[in-house]
Design a protein around this motif. Sequence first.
Motif, PDB file in Angstrom:
ATOM      1  N   ALA A  32      -1.021  -9.626  40.398  1.00 62.01           N
ATOM      2  CA  ALA A  32      -0.807 -11.054  40.613  1.00 62.01           C
ATOM      3  C   ALA A  32       0.514 -11.450  39.968  1.00 62.01           C
ATOM      4  N   ALA A  33       1.063 -12.556  40.388  1.00 65.41           N
ATOM      5  CA  ALA A  33       2.367 -13.005  39.894  1.00 65.41           C
ATOM      6  C   ALA A  33       2.416 -13.075  38.372  1.00 65.41           C
ATOM      7  N   HIS A  34       1.343 -13.517  37.740  1.00 67.33           N
ATOM      8  CA  HIS A  34       1.341 -13.647  36.278  1.00 67.33           C
ATOM      9  C   HIS A  34       1.292 -12.285  35.563  1.00 67.33           C
ATOM     10  N   ASN A  35       1.015 -11.206  36.288  1.00 72.58           N
ATOM     11  CA  ASN A  35       1.009  -9.859  35.707  1.00 72.58           C
ATOM     12  C   ASN A  35       2.193  -9.010  36.161  1.00 72.58           C
ATOM     13  N   GLN A  36       3.015  -9.520  37.047  1.00 75.69           N
ATOM     14  CA  GLN A  36       4.096  -8.722  37.635  1.00 75.69           C
ATOM     15  C   GLN A  36       5.065  -8.169  36.586  1.00 75.69           C
ATOM     16  N   GLU A  37       5.467  -8.997  35.634  1.00 76.58           N
ATOM     17  CA  GLU A  37       6.454  -8.563  34.641  1.00 76.58           C
ATOM     18  C   GLU A  37       5.929  -7.402  33.794  1.00 76.58           C
ATOM     19  N   VAL A  38       4.723  -7.518  33.294  1.00 75.37           N
ATOM     20  CA  VAL A  38       4.168  -6.449  32.467  1.00 75.37           C
ATOM     21  C   VAL A  38       3.917  -5.187  33.301  1.00 75.37           C
ATOM     22  N   PHE A  39       3.520  -5.360  34.542  1.00 81.87           N
ATOM     23  CA  PHE A  39       3.321  -4.243  35.465  1.00 81.87           C
ATOM     24  C   PHE A  39       4.641  -3.499  35.674  1.00 81.87           C
ATOM     25  N   ASP A  40       5.713  -4.247  35.961  1.00 85.09           N
ATOM     26  CA  ASP A  40       7.028  -3.644  36.186  1.00 85.09           C
ATOM     27  C   ASP A  40       7.565  -2.945  34.931  1.00 85.09           C
ATOM     28  N   ARG A  41       7.337  -3.556  33.772  1.00 81.92           N
ATOM     29  CA  ARG A  41       7.779  -2.932  32.513  1.00 81.92           C
ATOM     30  C   ARG A  41       7.055  -1.607  32.283  1.00 81.92           C
ATOM     31  N   ALA A  42       5.776  -1.579  32.611  1.00 80.99           N
ATOM     32  CA  ALA A  42       5.005  -0.342  32.458  1.00 80.99           C
ATOM     33  C   ALA A  42       5.543   0.746  33.384  1.00 80.99           C
ATOM     34  N   VAL A  43       5.833   0.393  34.620  1.00 78.63           N
ATOM     35  CA  VAL A  43       6.392   1.368  35.563  1.00 78.63           C
ATOM     36  C   VAL A  43       7.722   1.894  35.031  1.00 78.63           C
ATOM     37  N   ASP A  44       8.582   1.008  34.543  1.00 78.14           N
ATOM     38  CA  ASP A  44       9.880   1.429  33.991  1.00 78.14           C
ATOM     39  C   ASP A  44       9.703   2.379  32.815  1.00 78.14           C
ATOM     40  N   ALA A  45       8.797   2.037  31.896  1.00 81.94           N
ATOM     41  CA  ALA A  45       8.589   2.860  30.704  1.00 81.94           C
ATOM     42  C   ALA A  45       8.044   4.239  31.070  1.00 81.94           C
ATOM     43  N   ILE A  46       7.127   4.279  32.014  1.00 81.69           N
ATOM     44  CA  ILE A  46       6.546   5.557  32.412  1.00 81.69           C
ATOM     45  C   ILE A  46       7.559   6.393  33.181  1.00 81.69           C
ATOM     46  N   ALA A  47       8.356   5.771  34.015  1.00 80.15           N
ATOM     47  CA  ALA A  47       9.406   6.499  34.739  1.00 80.15           C
ATOM     48  C   ALA A  47      10.409   7.096  33.743  1.00 80.15           C
ATOM     49  N   GLU A  48      10.778   6.332  32.725  1.00 77.38           N
ATOM     50  CA  GLU A  48      11.712   6.825  31.712  1.00 77.38           C
ATOM     51  C   GLU A  48      11.099   8.000  30.941  1.00 77.38           C
ATOM     52  N   ALA A  49       9.851   7.861  30.537  1.00 77.35           N
ATOM     53  CA  ALA A  49       9.175   8.938  29.810  1.00 77.35           C
ATOM     54  C   ALA A  49       9.042  10.187  30.687  1.00 77.35           C
ATOM     55  N   THR A  50       8.778   9.998  31.967  1.00 70.80           N
ATOM     56  CA  THR A  50       8.652  11.124  32.894  1.00 70.80           C
ATOM     57  C   THR A  50       9.976  11.851  33.045  1.00 70.80           C
ATOM     58  N   ALA A  51      11.062  11.109  33.205  1.00 66.67           N
ATOM     59  CA  ALA A  51      12.381  11.725  33.323  1.00 66.67           C
ATOM     60  C   ALA A  51      12.719  12.506  32.053  1.00 66.67           C
ATOM     61  N   GLU A  52      12.400  11.941  30.896  1.00 70.92           N
ATOM     62  CA  GLU A  52      12.652  12.619  29.623  1.00 70.92           C
ATOM     63  C   GLU A  52      11.831  13.908  29.532  1.00 70.92           C
ATOM     64  N   LEU A  53      10.582  13.836  29.933  1.00 67.58           N
ATOM     65  CA  LEU A  53       9.730  15.013  29.934  1.00 67.58           C
ATOM     66  C   LEU A  53      10.301  16.100  30.835  1.00 67.58           C
ATOM     67  N   LEU A  54      10.628  15.739  32.062  1.00 67.71           N
ATOM     68  CA  LEU A  54      11.152  16.723  33.012  1.00 67.71           C
ATOM     69  C   LEU A  54      12.468  17.327  32.532  1.00 67.71           C
ATOM     70  N   ASP A  55      13.320  16.511  31.907  1.00 64.35           N
ATOM     71  CA  ASP A  55      14.592  17.015  31.391  1.00 64.35           C
ATOM     72  C   ASP A  55      14.396  17.993  30.243  1.00 64.35           C
ATOM     73  N   GLY A  56      13.319  17.826  29.483  1.00 61.81           N
ATOM     74  CA  GLY A  56      13.093  18.657  28.320  1.00 61.81           C
ATOM     75  C   GLY A  56      12.271  19.908  28.569  1.00 61.81           C
ATOM     76  N   LEU A  57      11.578  19.972  29.695  1.00 58.23           N
ATOM     77  CA  LEU A  57      10.742  21.137  29.983  1.00 58.23           C
ATOM     78  C   LEU A  57      11.579  22.380  30.230  1.00 58.23           C
ATOM     79  N   GLU A  58      11.119  23.493  29.710  1.00 59.03           N
ATOM     80  CA  GLU A  58      11.710  24.785  30.018  1.00 59.03           C
ATOM     81  C   GLU A  58      10.650  25.582  30.749  1.00 59.03           C
ATOM     82  N   VAL A  59      10.902  25.891  31.997  1.00 57.44           N
ATOM     83  CA  VAL A  59       9.944  26.613  32.822  1.00 57.44           C
ATOM     84  C   VAL A  59      10.378  28.067  32.880  1.00 57.44           C
ATOM     85  N   ARG A  60       9.557  28.935  32.332  1.00 57.42           N
ATOM     86  CA  ARG A  60       9.882  30.364  32.322  1.00 57.42           C
ATOM     87  C   ARG A  60       9.942  30.902  33.735  1.00 57.42           C
TER      88      ARG A  60
END
Length: 79
Positions: free
Chosen positions: A40-68
Amino acid sequence: MCRSIKTLRPPVLPEEATEEEIRAAALQYVRKVSGFRAPAAHNQEVFDRAVDAIAEATAELLDGLEVRGAPATARRAAG
């Protein structure tokens, strides 16, 4: 947990995940956890912030992984 979130690391993906793929996975995660496909409109900002934070954490994770056994690739540019 959520069948529409796919593995984003080599060798499952032949190349590095794009920002678009990372954001799509983050969006699916937030939708699953929150229980809202579209907030809903009143939850959009927090929803978008969560998506941004998780996308950033995911990119950091993928950048740091070493796959043998996977070929060495250039790290994703920070951003």
